[in-house]
Design an enzyme around this catalytic site. Sequence first.
Site: not given
Length: 338
Positions: A186, A92
């Site tokens: 997340c 990410c």
Amino acid sequence: MKILVAMSGGVDSTVTAYKLKQAGHEIIGCYMKLHGKPNYHEENIQKVEKVANFLGIKYHILDLQEDFKNQVYMPFINTYKDGKTPNPCALCNRFIKLGKLLEFAKSLGCEKLATGHYARIENGLIKTAFDDSKDQSYFLANADKEALEYLIFPLGEMKKEDVKKFASTIEVLKSFATQKESSEICFVEDTYVQVLDQFMDTKIPGIVRDSSGKEVGKHEGYMHYTIGKRRGFEVRGAHEPHFVLKIDPKKNEIIVGKKEELKINEFDLEKINLFIDAKELDCEVKIRYRSRSTPCKVMINDDKSAKVILKEPVYGLASGQMAVFYDKDLVLASGFIN
């Protein structure tokens, strides 16, 4: 200076934006939609809007869900499917936060991109944070070297507790100082297996073997296990703890053994990401986020693979995880354990 600030609605990115605004910079905020959780996004966007209004800055909402799915989410699924342990935050940071978001910053004419990461940039290299307990240099070590000159980490010289204290002194930001911190991954609300369950049947029982190949028990399905795990499987007649040594996804089998069998003295890397020009490194390595640094020697090949010789053994090396190489507090390189 015109700076784009990644804003999540959390205390770190909020204090980052505040400090840069107070320093006299032209600040633009940006909230990234990375996955499909409508309530999650709605709540966070309200927080970002509150801060933006308080600071008197514009903010954008950048929908990167498709990029996130292709570059982070599906590789996460497929890595577990292959019997390896993924590192989604490293992907990410490279492709989304310090990739697509940086592209967006440049498209707005911004000179820099600021995030709330706990790390530092010095002479074009990533350094560990002042707050060792919150240091995120490990997760940033997969970043494209070319991106580093555009990055600012204002919290790199601060302790997390001081960031919270700072926010608590400003009336509008007090609530940010006490809110719950986000989870490490997340998009994982409870366990990673629940994420995998959306794509495949993870509950297919299989055979447990010892390191000699002998069948010693049963397990719940290979995707429930990672290297070094010591629970959730059967080992008949065992009088001491056994750990997962290896995962065979094709056969749906796990190989287990005693802790001593987890010991590793050398390993191979792929996709090495160098921040300095070198064919060999004499440095220290971290094989996972919270592991201690281990002295090592690294021989780098032209095809971006490498051999790592450890000067002290480590336990529980997991394929798919990232190894990060340091010279004291400087990040020299990273690569994925093969």
